[in-house]
Design a protein around this motif. Structure first.
Motif, PDB file in Angstrom:
ATOM      1  N   ARG A 502      88.305 -25.210 -64.714  1.00  0.00           N
ATOM      2  CA  ARG A 502      86.984 -25.821 -64.539  1.00  0.00           C
ATOM      3  C   ARG A 502      86.400 -26.254 -65.881  1.00  0.00           C
ATOM      4  O   ARG A 502      86.212 -25.441 -66.791  1.00  0.00           O
ATOM      5  N   THR A 503      86.137 -27.550 -66.006  1.00  0.00           N
ATOM      6  CA  THR A 503      85.651 -28.156 -67.243  1.00  0.00           C
ATOM      7  C   THR A 503      84.604 -29.198 -66.888  1.00  0.00           C
ATOM      8  O   THR A 503      84.731 -29.897 -65.885  1.00  0.00           O
ATOM      9  N   ARG A 504      83.589 -29.298 -67.734  1.00  0.00           N
ATOM     10  CA  ARG A 504      82.561 -30.320 -67.538  1.00  0.00           C
ATOM     11  C   ARG A 504      82.765 -31.451 -68.531  1.00  0.00           C
ATOM     12  O   ARG A 504      83.055 -31.212 -69.700  1.00  0.00           O
ATOM     13  N   SER A 532      85.447 -30.751 -58.147  1.00  0.00           N
ATOM     14  CA  SER A 532      85.446 -29.368 -58.634  1.00  0.00           C
ATOM     15  C   SER A 532      85.504 -28.433 -57.444  1.00  0.00           C
ATOM     16  O   SER A 532      84.705 -28.553 -56.506  1.00  0.00           O
ATOM     17  N   CYS A 533      86.453 -27.492 -57.482  1.00  0.00           N
ATOM     18  CA  CYS A 533      86.616 -26.559 -56.369  1.00  0.00           C
ATOM     19  C   CYS A 533      87.435 -25.368 -56.841  1.00  0.00           C
ATOM     20  O   CYS A 533      88.454 -25.539 -57.526  1.00  0.00           O
ATOM     21  N   GLY A 535      87.217 -22.951 -59.079  1.00  0.00           N
ATOM     22  CA  GLY A 535      87.505 -22.707 -60.482  1.00  0.00           C
ATOM     23  C   GLY A 535      88.373 -23.755 -61.136  1.00  0.00           C
ATOM     24  O   GLY A 535      88.852 -23.540 -62.247  1.00  0.00           O
ATOM     25  N   THR A 537      89.015 -28.180 -61.859  1.00  0.00           N
ATOM     26  CA  THR A 537      88.454 -29.530 -61.883  1.00  0.00           C
ATOM     27  C   THR A 537      89.604 -30.522 -61.796  1.00  0.00           C
ATOM     28  O   THR A 537      90.567 -30.428 -62.561  1.00  0.00           O
TER      29      THR A 537
END
Length: 760
Positions: A502-504, A532-533, A535, A537
């Protein structure tokens, strides 16, 4: 060394990724170095040091060298300068593993053979040489090699970046290293483990907390057997917190403290109880000073599958589910057709009145046997009266029933029987509607799953070389992908799917990623779609289409400000969608039906449903929305932005218009709205559009004077190159003026789409 893709700082868009490309790799290298320091320092059972070599073998290609440097430094200075033959063998093994991973990148077997083999051979050489160390050194080196090989293989199978078993292994190495460090009475290992475990319990992460307690407790025991009571207290406190107070800070800390006290009671020597209690107490007290958002309870995400899903197996399974749903709908209809129908007529009212009143009457023989024909005619004469008035009075009785000695009771019995008769008919109609809606929904879902199965069964032609280069590019940014696939569809269009922890990403970063990924694949990509799902991306890259859609809409209500027309206009990654729904009537009830139909259709189209399947599901939703009759027209156009192919679907909608090559023509035939019948009586057709063409959807209120003037106005607007917003406004204003002249006001709406070249 594996090939990596470097960013080009001269490119303006790539500058958005410069900080990420510089900081993330540095952080990974620093973390790997610190982990190597801890692994090289950790000693198991007083003599074994397997973690340094195991981490060197198991960490990813971009950070194993930094980890090896940290491990070598710790091994070199372990014992504050006391250098042993075992340490020398370990240093040689770490160096051999690093050399093998550099010489044969991507191949793990040479690294394992070089590292573990060098360690064992070094022990044998020192044992057999002059002044040999004996069999003990060979035994310790063999044990280190075995443990390091297993540890490295586990890290290769379960990367530590991905939450799960790999993270727990890396944590156990750190716990073992801290378990041997003491500052006076304080044991750093026990304090750190208690702090992290209490924080996990406060966040409501029960399974990670239990797993962390088990792994770190075992590591503490292996590092120092005197810490076994601390490990017992840690596990007991975690279990109590998980069972009694998950996610509640005060109760969690109290439960953990109780477990630590229980562990202290297991200490055989009273002199070691106070240091362990002090260490655990400091660790449990630390979360009380953490920021509140650090300990906010989060729902536990289920662990992702260990292996990537097999598309063919998933497609087969979806097809099986689709066939099951379809057969279920067919079975329900077949069983319904096989049973005899219950045909309730007005004769049932007559029979029920006879059974409830006349059966016990003294004149039954006279009325129902001797004068049967006259009595039956009189009872049948009650039907129009009951259907018109809904009830019966004594004055309404016909002449054939004037001889009845209980006229009031006869009217009451007939009223009750007719009310039951009408209720039975309504229940039958409702059950029929529910059965039709149920089977229609099953059938529509079966068709949707079948389409999805077909899509999964054709994942596209893989491009392994480009997939590897894209994966290397993301690894150079400090975010090694969990999965990366570049494929070509049937039309030769490239698509890339990259799954990361998970990364933004910001909008400039997404644009830069699209540019760099497109440069690698030699295609022109749009900014990716971000999913995103659990944990993770996933970034979905698609080629830029040849066309782009420009939308415009305008509308006015027949009365007031509430219109029964609803419009949805949006672009999916490959198509432009435009929807116009006209609720039956005007005002708020029509607005509810129109808005519901448009919103549900848009959601289904975004989820990948076809227009026909979306119409069938929306038809069921409108039919079951309320007891009142609901209906709405559905007008939909979907334009493939790569080829210009447009698919038009209409259910009860007014004719639309297409402007191609400067000439306007109406499209659409007469059909019924959705929400009225059990099925959908829609019509679809396929046309081809090009850049500069218009597609126009209108409600029936705009065609108050027919479609002729609309076509002429569209040709004038197309010749002038008017934007869609202006075209829609002109159509609505002109139609409004014409409606006021004829005195037939209605909701008026126009939705316009114009295609333009993508670079325009």
């Amino acid at each position: 060394m594996p090939e990596t893709t470097k960013l080009h700082p001269k490119q303006p868009v790539a500058a958005a990724l410069a900080s990420r490309a510089a900081v993330r790799p540095a952080l990974r290298q620093g973390g790997a170095f610190a982990l190597g320091l801890a692994g090289g320092w950790a000693v198991l059972y007083g003599a074994l040091l397997p973690f340094g070599l195991g981490l060197t073998l198991g960490l990813p290609a971009d950070c194993f060298a930094a980890c090896a440097a940290g491990a070598a430094l710790s091994i070199l200075f372990h014992g504050f300068g006391a250098f042993s033959l075992d340490s020398l063998c370990l240093l040689c093994a770490v160096g051999a593993a690093v050399a093998a991973r550099w010489l044969w990148p991507g191949r793990l077997r040479p690294a394992f053979l070089a590292g573990c083999g060098t360690l064992v051979l070094g022990g044998v050489c020192f044992a057999l040489g002059p002044g040999g160390a004996g069999f003990t050194l060979v035994f310790f080196c063999g044990a280190d090699a075995l443990l390091a090989g297993g540890f490295g293989y586990a890290l290769q199978r379960f990367p530590p970046e991905k939450p799960g078993f790999g993270t727990l292994l890396a944590t156990s190495a750190v716990a073992a290293a801290l378990g041997g460090l003491r500052f006076g009475p304080l044991c750093l290992g026990a304090a750190a483990c208690a702090m992290v475990d209490a924080a996990l319990c406060c966040r409501g992460q029960e399974k990670p907390a239990l797993a962390f307690a088990a792994f770190t407790g075992a590591a503490l025991c292996a590092a120092d057997p005197s810490l076994a009571p601390a490990a017992v207290g840690l596990c007991c406190g975690t279990a109590a917190a998980v069972l009694l107070a998950p996610g509640r800070r005060a109760e969690t800390l109290a439960a953990c403290a109780g477990g630590c006290v229980l562990g202290v009671l297991c200490v055989p020597a009273s002199g070691t109880a106070l240091p362990l209690l002090l260490s655990a107490g400091l660790g449990l007290a630390a979360p009380a000073f953490f920021p509140k958002h650090w300990l906010t309870p989060v729902p536990e995400a289920p662990a992702p599958p260990e292996e990537p899903p097999r598309l063919s197996a998933a497609a087969t399974r979806l097809e099986a589910v689709a066939e099951s749903l379809s057969s279920l709908a067919e079975t329900v209809n077949a069983v319904y057709d096989a049973f005899p129908r219950r045909c309730d007529t007005f004769r049932w009212v007559i029979d029920n009145t006879h059974d409830s009143l006349c059966f016990n009457c003294g004149r039954r023989e006279t009325c129902w046997k001797q004068e049967y024909t006259a009595t039956l005619e009189g009872m049948n004469a009650l039907r129009p009266i009951l259907e018109q008035q809904g009830h019966l009075q004594a004055s309404d009785l016909p002449g054939q029933l004037s001889r009845c000695i209980h006229p009031a009771a006869l009217c009451a019995a007939a009223n009750r029987s007719f009310a039951l008769y009408r209720s039975r008919k309504e229940a039958h109609v409702h059950a029929e509607a529910m059965r039709t809606a149920l089977t229609e929904q099953y059938s529509a879902m079966a068709d949707a799953l079948s389409v999805l199965s077909e899509q999964l069964g054709r994942p596209g032609n893989p491009e392994p070389y480009k997939s590897g280069r894209v994966a290397a590019f993301f690894a150079s940014l400090g975010t090694p992908p969990l999965e990366c696939a570049v494929t070509l569809d049937d039309l030769g269009r490239a698509r890339a799917a990259v799954t990361l922890p998970r990364t933004r990403f910001s909008s400039p970063e997404l644009a830069a990623l699209a540019q760099e990924t497109g440069r690698i694949c030699r295609r022109d990509f749009d900014p990716p779609q971000v999913l995103s799902c659990k944990g993770m991306t996933t970034l979905l890259f698609c080629e830029k289409p040849a066309l782009r859609a420009v939308f415009g809409t305008a509308g006015t209500a027949a009365k007031g400000t509430v219109s029964g027309d609803a419009v949805q206009q949006f672009c999916s990654p490959a198509a432009a969608q435009m929807i116009l729904c006209d609720g039956m009537g005007t005002g708020r009830p029509a607005a509810v039906d129109g808005s519901l139909a448009a919103e549900l259709t848009a959601r289904l189209l975004k989820a990948g449903f076809t227009a026909e399947l979306a119409a069938r599901l929306v038809n069921v939703a409108l039919a079951l929305k309320s007891d009142e009759e609901s209906g709405a027209t559905l007008d939909l156009i979907s334009v493939d932005l790569y080829t210009g192919t447009a698919r038009i679907f209409k259910a009860g909608a007014a004719p639309g218009f297409l402007v191609h090559g400067g000439h306007a023509r109406p499209v659409g035939d007469i059909s019924l709205p959705i929400g009225i019948l059990g099925g959908v009586n829609g019509q679809s057709r396929v046309v081809h559009l090009a850049a500069g063409d218009y597609a126009v959807l209108v409600s029936d209120g705009l065609l108050v004077d027919g479609p002729g003037w609309v076509a002429k106005q569209l040709e004038l607007s197309a010749a002038a190159g008017d934007p869609p917003e202006k075209v829609a406004r002109i159509l609505v204003e002109t139609a409004r003026a014409r409606a006021e002249q004829t005195g037939r006001p209605d909701d008026i709406t126009a939705a316009v789409l114009r295609l333009e070249p993508c670079g325009h």
